[in-house]
Each structure stands twice: as structure tokens, then as C-alpha cells.
Design an enzyme around this catalytic site. Structure first.
Site, PDB file in Angstrom:
ATOM      1  N   ILE A 314     -94.868   0.314  -8.370  1.00 31.14           N
ATOM      2  CA  ILE A 314     -96.288   0.181  -8.030  1.00 31.14           C
ATOM      3  C   ILE A 314     -97.090   1.390  -8.474  1.00 31.14           C
ATOM      4  O   ILE A 314     -98.299   1.419  -8.316  1.00 31.14           O
ATOM      5  CB  ILE A 314     -96.511  -0.062  -6.513  1.00 31.14           C
ATOM      6  CG1 ILE A 314     -95.735   0.963  -5.692  1.00 31.14           C
ATOM      7  CG2 ILE A 314     -96.128  -1.473  -6.143  1.00 31.14           C
ATOM      8  CD1 ILE A 314     -96.059   0.901  -4.211  1.00 31.14           C
ATOM      9  N   GLY A 315     -96.450   2.374  -9.042  1.00 29.86           N
ATOM     10  CA  GLY A 315     -97.257   3.503  -9.494  1.00 29.86           C
ATOM     11  C   GLY A 315     -96.420   4.570 -10.155  1.00 29.86           C
ATOM     12  O   GLY A 315     -95.197   4.607 -10.018  1.00 29.86           O
ATOM     13  N   ASP A 316     -97.098   5.407 -10.890  1.00 30.42           N
ATOM     14  CA  ASP A 316     -96.463   6.541 -11.541  1.00 30.42           C
ATOM     15  C   ASP A 316     -97.273   7.757 -11.180  1.00 30.42           C
ATOM     16  O   ASP A 316     -98.351   7.967 -11.706  1.00 30.42           O
ATOM     17  CB  ASP A 316     -96.483   6.354 -13.068  1.00 30.42           C
ATOM     18  CG  ASP A 316     -95.120   5.975 -13.582  1.00 30.42           C
ATOM     19  OD1 ASP A 316     -94.136   6.527 -13.064  1.00 30.42           O
ATOM     20  OD2 ASP A 316     -95.051   5.135 -14.496  1.00 30.42           O
ATOM     21  N   PHE A 319     -95.396  13.255  -9.652  1.00 34.81           N
ATOM     22  CA  PHE A 319     -94.091  13.768  -9.276  1.00 34.81           C
ATOM     23  C   PHE A 319     -92.977  12.752  -9.455  1.00 34.81           C
ATOM     24  O   PHE A 319     -91.818  13.094  -9.380  1.00 34.81           O
ATOM     25  CB  PHE A 319     -94.109  14.227  -7.827  1.00 34.81           C
ATOM     26  CG  PHE A 319     -95.157  15.252  -7.556  1.00 34.81           C
ATOM     27  CD1 PHE A 319     -95.006  16.526  -8.052  1.00 34.81           C
ATOM     28  CD2 PHE A 319     -96.286  14.933  -6.844  1.00 34.81           C
ATOM     29  CE1 PHE A 319     -95.968  17.477  -7.818  1.00 34.81           C
ATOM     30  CE2 PHE A 319     -97.253  15.882  -6.605  1.00 34.81           C
ATOM     31  CZ  PHE A 319     -97.099  17.154  -7.098  1.00 34.81           C
ATOM     32  N   SER A 321     -91.960   8.141  -9.933  1.00 28.23           N
ATOM     33  CA  SER A 321     -92.380   6.745  -9.941  1.00 28.23           C
ATOM     34  C   SER A 321     -92.236   6.171  -8.541  1.00 28.23           C
ATOM     35  O   SER A 321     -91.303   6.511  -7.827  1.00 28.23           O
ATOM     36  CB  SER A 321     -91.521   5.937 -10.902  1.00 28.23           C
ATOM     37  OG  SER A 321     -91.519   6.550 -12.157  1.00 28.23           O
ATOM     38  N   ASP A 437    -102.696  18.450  -4.502  1.00 29.15           N
ATOM     39  CA  ASP A 437    -102.979  17.389  -5.462  1.00 29.15           C
ATOM     40  C   ASP A 437    -103.805  16.284  -4.810  1.00 29.15           C
ATOM     41  O   ASP A 437    -103.410  15.119  -4.828  1.00 29.15           O
ATOM     42  CB  ASP A 437    -101.673  16.845  -6.050  1.00 29.15           C
ATOM     43  CG  ASP A 437    -101.911  16.066  -7.344  1.00 29.15           C
ATOM     44  OD1 ASP A 437    -102.960  16.279  -7.973  1.00 29.15           O
ATOM     45  OD2 ASP A 437    -101.055  15.243  -7.712  1.00 29.15           O
TER      46      ASP A 437
END
Ligand SMILES: *[C@@H]1O[C@H](CO)[C@@H](O)[C@H](O)[C@H]1NC(C)=O
Ligand SMILES: *[C@@H]1O[C@H](CO)[C@@H](O)[C@H](O)[C@H]1NC(C)=O
Ligand SMILES: *[C@@H]1O[C@H](CO)[C@@H](O)[C@H](O)[C@H]1NC(C)=O
Ligand SMILES: *[C@@H]1O[C@H](CO)[C@@H](O)[C@H](O)[C@H]1NC(C)=O
Length: 616
Positions: A314-316, A319, A321, A437
Site C-alpha cells: 500500500i505504499g513505499d 524507510f 515498503s 519526517d
């Protein structure tokens, strides 16, 4: 005089040599190959001069003189501090800076080359155009200095393959020479290959119990394998000098034996710990099992994600995946973050800090922080198991699904929730956690548009030695002050939060390469507009119908959060208080939609705004 007494002075001499002749940054008295302090031994390009602490060893490369700030044999890298080069009296070029060399640092034809991360950090330094400083050198006299004030990358010729990036996200540097000067004080990171013939021949020499060296008097400096047995062939002559040499070797022998005993002791104690996963052992020693976050096996996580099937991805993130994992027994869904491998040879020290971080992060509990639910530490990877927040990121809602406009009161609520989460990390957690972040991609929404901040503490977790490993944070959100101090502080989080606030107010992306170069980052653009009194131009047109005063007050708050100087930014407590005040006023009505100008004046009367504040 009895012979024993005659031995005491050399012994004292030896001891003082051993203790005072440490050669920082090397931790041994004799630096390891290829470094050497005596001509004829070691590698000819790695001849260093030792200085007692607090000074450090110096090295000369192509006639440039450097101090060695750090030495990392595993990579292997060095960081070099350039010495001031004496300016030839014939040139009229004078500067006030001390570290910037008067000619390009030329490392070619040497085993050293600047690291990629150093070159890219250098390439990110951009001078202001036109220059705003008065200390620029006279280009007629200082052509080289003049050149680097335009392109700092020319400092080192071997960085040539790193073109300056198109994205200038951290803002330009008004005093470019002063900035470069402080930048260089952190050292130039260089790496060296161990592939030339000196290294390869040395291996076979060492297997013959020889010491690697070279013929220092020969013009080509050929490799020599110095046999230690040569000493035996020398006829013993009873002079003071020989006794001293004998004593030194004796003491060295004793020292070596002590070291060997110490090492065997250390390795013995290490071996005593069970063969079990060191992370689990460590955790159980420090906290009772009932208070520990659940530990997952790699197989469990594999099963939950169908072997990390890309379909479940669902995302990258920066830090690692993120996969969505379905745990059938618990009938629960979690988000699983597979961290990028940073250091494949994670030793027990970094494992310890990894575990400490997990303990800290999993004990945090705040409704606006994504809960860390568990973890898995396996040779195949480090994984974190998080609460799954199903409704996409703030970035999706603002920039992707643009048709469904977030109403103003929802945006204000979101801003307050993020601020409260940051306040918790900065003021309620001991020691405070700097998120490092904060971006609209790290803020997750549930179906009622309540938001949770994710990924906190991750950068620290992956950087256990607190060693600077490369630009952190996300372009467009990164504190520009970072390039002055190379530290991210609580105020860096406030900067990133300010950018998110600007996204909420303007509906624009933090970085948009389609915008004009000087307006590519939202912070630069919005600050410029606000300073010119053109706030109305950047406010999201879809907010046109709402209370202009509240929008302007939030814009003003974001303006303070993205102040270039850390000290000018409010802290998280002040941010929360201000957002609560704005929200209360919006809800309470107090004259309804007052004019934006009036509201801004009201806001200014109790807050500091640089340059007299925005004018509409
Ligand atoms: C760098 O130094 C090497 C050897 O010292 C020399 O051959 C080369 O021309 C120099 N390069 C520049 C750009 O000065
Ligand atoms: C640089 O030096 C030259 C010669 O000394 C002089 O003519 C010129 O005005 C100087 N330029 C600046 C910008 O000071
Ligand atoms: C080198 O030294 C080791 C131990 O001191 C010895 O076992 C070995 O035989 C030596 N090798 C040679 C080639 O002399
Ligand atoms: C080192 O080089 C010099 C000059 O070429 C030569 O005379 C000398 O024999 C060499 N020494 C060794 C140990 O090879």
C-alpha cells in the site's frame, strides 16, 4: 648501577610513548595498514603524521593537506578537514574564510574519492541569485573562489559526475562562502578502494608473516615485503639503543598478550549468551513479557501478506515498503512495514538500540499517533507492525482526490490533531522524540477524517549511532537550518508542520516541479507571496466562501513555522494554543466572517511577524 635500574628510563619512555602517542582518529597506537607513520612501511599514499590528542592525524593528498576527522575501516571511509593553504603572495586574492582552499581539491590519481553522499550534499548547496552578500571575492583576482560561489560543486574536481539537482528545496544560501566554510568543517567524506597492487600483494605478504611496506628511496616506490625475521640476523650489540628496542618489543609483547587475554575474555562472554534471537533476549531482560509488544515471526508476517505480494503493497515510504496484512486468527488487519536494509551486518550494538527504540515507540499511546503494535527482527529483515488506518493519507485527500474538497473546519481540525500529536512527542515523551519526517504522506486518515501521524522515530531507529548518513527528511519539508547544523531538532518538526499547514491552506503540493524554479517549494512560494501581501493569491480557491480571517490566521501561523531561523519558530505548545484559539474564534462566531485584513491585524497585535507582517 645495577642493570635493572638502567631499564627503568626506557620503560617510562615506552609507557609515555604508548599513552601519549595515540593517533586519533585511530584507536590503536600504530595505525592499521594501509596507514603508516614511518616512510617505507604501509602504503605510500596513506602516509600520515600523528599528533597527540586533541589534534588528529594529518595526511597529504596531491599536495593538499588534511586532518583526519573520522576513520571507518568497514566502509572504508575517512572524513578530511582541509587545512588552509597558504595564499601565494603574488595573488591579491584575500578571503576571510579559512577552510576553503584557494584551488580546487584534486583527488584524481589518488586512491581517494569523495563519497556519493558527500557530493550530493555539496550539490544541494545553492547560492542565491543574484548574490545578496557583500563579501564576495573580486573575480579578477580570485577566479576559482568566484567560480565556487556560483557552483560549490567545483570545490572538488572528482564530484564532477554529480550535476546540481534541478530541485533546490532547501532555499538558497545568502552567504555562500561562509556557509561552505562551516560545511567543510564537518569534513570531506572520502572512500578508498583496496584494489591496487599494494593491497593485493600485501595479502600474500601477510600470509608469510611479513610486514607490508615499500622502498621509500626508489622513485617508483615498489612494494616490499619486510620480513620480521630480518631482526634475528642482526648481531646483538650492547648499546643503550638496542636495550631500548628490546624493551620496547618486550613491552609490546606484554601489551599484545594483555590485549589477547582481553579479547578472548570479551568473545568468551559474548559466546555465553544463548543462541536465541538477541533482540528477544535483550527485551526479556529489560521488561516483563506482559508489557512487551507482540513479537511476530517472519513466517507469520509472510503468511499475512501472501509472501509480501505486491498486490498487498500500500505504499513505499522513505524507510521501507508498507504492506497490508490480514491476520486470520485474530481477524485483524495491520499495516506491515518492511524496513529497507541499512546495515546488513547489524551487530549487537545496533540490535540493542533497535530494541530500545521499539520499546519506546510501542509504549507511546496517543490517539493521533499511529500505534506501533509489534515487530519482527529476523535475518531476512526488520519489520514493524502498525495499526492500519484505512482511509488514505492527507496528501491523497488534498492532492489526489481533488474533487472531494475538504471543508475548512475539517482542515482546521486536521491541523490541530497533527499539532497535538507533535506536542505529545516533544513535550510528553521523555526523552522527547523528534519525528524528523512530518509530511502529508505520513499523516493517515480514518473514515471520519480523524488523522494519525505515522513513522515517528523511524529515522532515529535506523540511525542508531546517530551517524549522519545522508540527507534525511523529505524535499520540500526539510528544515533549511539543517544545512547549517546538520541536526534535526524539534524546531525542524515545526518547519515540516508549517509546510503541511501551508498545504492545508493553499491546497498545493509541498514541491511542484511544474512551478517556476524559485517557487518550486511551497514554503518559498507562500512566504514570498505573504511578504508581498499577496496571500489571497495562494489560498485554496475552494475556500473562498469561508471565514477569511481564520484562513489568514492559519496562514500567518504557518509563515512563522517555516521561518528560516529556528529561534523564530514557535514551539509545539504555542502552535497548539494558537490553533485552538483560531478554532474557538471560528466556532464562537464573534462577528462571523470578519474581514481577513481585520483578522490579520488582530493576529499581529499579539504575535511577532517579520517584516511588519503580511498586508492584504
Ligand atoms: C589532478 O592531479 C593529477 C595528478 O596530480 C593531474 O594529473 C591532473 O591533471 C589534476 N587535475 C586537475 C583538474 O588539476
Ligand atoms: C577587482 O580588481 C580590479 C583590479 O584591481 C579592479 O579594477 C576592479 O574594480 C575590482 N572589482 C571589484 C568588483 O571590486
Ligand atoms: C606465521 O606465523 C604463524 C604463527 O606465528 C605460524 O604458525 C606460521 O607457520 C607462520 N607462517 C610462515 C609462512 O612462516
Ligand atoms: C630501494 O631503491 C634504491 C634506489 O632505487 C635501491 O638502491 C635500493 O637497493 C632499494 N632497496 C631495497 C631494499 O630494495
Amino acid at each position: 648501577m645495577p642493570p635493572l635500574f638502567r631499564l627503568i628510563p626506557p620503560l617510562i619512555f615506552l609507557l609515555t610513548t604508548v599513552t601519549s602517542h595515540l593517533c586519533p582518529p585511530f584507536t590503536t597506537t600504530t595505525p592499521p595498514y594501509p596507514f603508516s607513520t614511518t616512510p617505507g612501511s604501509g602504503h605510500p599514499s596513506f602516509q600520515i603524521t600523528c599528533h597527540p590528542p586533541p589534534l588528529s592525524a594529518t595526511i597529504t593528498i596531491n599536495n593538499h593537506h588534511f586532518s583526519l576527522l573520522t576513520y571507518d575501516p568497514t566502509t572504508p571511509t575517512l572524513s578530511l578537514f582541509p587545512h588552509p593553504t597558504p595564499t601565494p603572495t603574488t595573488t591579491k586574492c584575500t578571503t576571510t574564510t579559512t577552510t576553503i582552499p584557494t584551488q580546487p581539491i584534486n583527488l584524481s590519481h589518488s586512491p581517494f574519492k569523495p563519497t556519493d553522499s558527500f557530493c550530493s550534499r555539496l550539490s544541494y548547496i545553492t547560492p542565491c541569485n543574484p548574490p545578496t552578500t557583500t563579501t564576495l571575492p573580486n573575480c579578477t583576482h580570485c577566479p576559482y573562489l568566484c567560480k565556487i560561489t556560483k557552483t560549490p560543486l567545483h570545490l572538488i574536481n572528482s564530484c564532477g559526475s554529480h550535476p546540481p539537482p534541478q530541485l533546490t528545496h532547501e532555499g538558497c544560501q545568502p552567504d555562500i562562502l561562509g556557509f561552505l566554510d562551516s560545511f567543510l568543517r564537518f569534513g570531506i567524506q572520502v572512500e578508498y578502494q583496496q584494489q591496487d597492487s599494494y593491497f593485493t600483494t600485501c595479502k600474500s605478504c601477510k600470509s608469510l608473516n611479513g610486514t607490508c611496506g615499500y622502498n621509500s628511496t626508489h622513485p617508483n616506490k615498489p612494494f616490499l615485503c619486510l620480513q620480521t625475521t630480518n631482526f634475528k640476523t642482526q648481531k646483538p650489540v650492547h648499546t643503550k639503543r638496542n636495550i631500548r628496542i628490546a624493551m620496547m618489543s618486550l613491552a609490546t609483547l606484554v601489551l599484545c598478550m594483555l590485549l589477547i587475554i582481553l579479547f578472548t575474555y570479551i568473545s568468551r562472554t559474548k559466546k555465553l549468551s544463548p543462541v536465541q534471537d538477541p533482540a528477544v533476549v535483550y527485551l526479556h531482560r529489560h521488561r516483563s513479557a506482559s508489557l512487551l509488544p507482540p513479537v511476530y515471526t517472519f513466517e507469520e508476517l509472510q503468511q499475512a501478506t501472501n509472501n509480501f505480494d505486491p498486490v498487498h503493497k500500500i505504499g513505499d515510504g522513505g524507510f521501507g515498503s508498507v504492506f497490508v496484512g490480514h491476520f486470520e486468527q485474530q481477524n485483524r488487519v495491520f499495516a506491515i512495514k518492511f524496513l529497507h536494509k541499512q546495515n546488513p551486518t547489524s551487530n549487537s550494538v545496533s540490535m540493542k538500540s533497535f530494541c530500545n527504540e521499539i520499546l519506546i515507540l510501542s509504549s507511546l499511546n496517543h490517539p493521533n499517533l499511529v500505534k506501533l503494535h509489534g515487530y519482527c527482527s529476523d535475518p531476512r529483515g526488520l519489520l514493524l507492525v502498525y495499526e492500519y488506518v484505512p482511509n488514505g493519507t492527507l496528501s491523497d485527500h488534498l492532492h489526489v482526490h481533488r474533487k472531494t474538497c475538504l471543508p475548512w473546519h475539517v482542515r482546521l481540525d486536521i491541523a490541530l490533531q497533527i499539532a497535538v500529536a507533535i506536542e505529545y512527542l516533544h513535550f510528553s515523551v521523555v526523552p522527547p522524540i523528534v519525528h524528523r519526517d512530518i509530511t502529508s504522506n505520513n499523516i493517515f486518515a480514518d473514515k471520519d477524517m480523524r488523522v494519525k501521524v505515522g513513522d515517528f522515530g523511524l529515522s532515529r531507529l535506523l540511525d542508531p549511532g546517530c551517524v549522519w548518513t545522508g540527507p534525511q527528511g523529505t524535499p520540500g519539508y526539510l528544515d533549511p537550518d539543517y544545512y547549517r547544523s546538520f541536526r534535526l531538532t524539534e524546531k525542524s518538526d515545526i518547519y515540516s508542520f508549517g509546510v503541511v499547514l501551508l498545504e492545508l491552506v493553499t491546497g498545493m503540493k509541498a514541491v511542484d516541479v511544474n512551478r517556476d524554479k524559485r517557487e518550486m517549494t511551497l514554503a518559498d512560494m507562500a512566504v514570498g507571496k505573504i511578504q508581498m501581501g499577496l496571500l489571497a493569491e495562494v489560498i485554496d480557491p475552494r475556500l473562498a466562501t469561508v471565514d477569511g480571517g481564520a484562513v489568514a490566521a492559519v496562514a500567518e501561523l504557518s509563515f512563522r513555522c517555516v521561518a528560516a531561523d529556528r529561534d523564530d519558530r514557535p514551539d509545539a505548545k504555542e502552535v497548539v494554543a494558537e490553533l485552538r484559539r483560531i478554532k474557538g474564534r471560528t466556532r464562537g462566531g464573534g462577528g462571523g466572517g470578519g474581514s481577513a485584513v481585520g483578522m490579520i491585524r488582530a493576529a499581529n497585535s499579539n504575535s511577532v511577524v517579520p517584516d511588519g507582517g503580511p498586508v492584504m
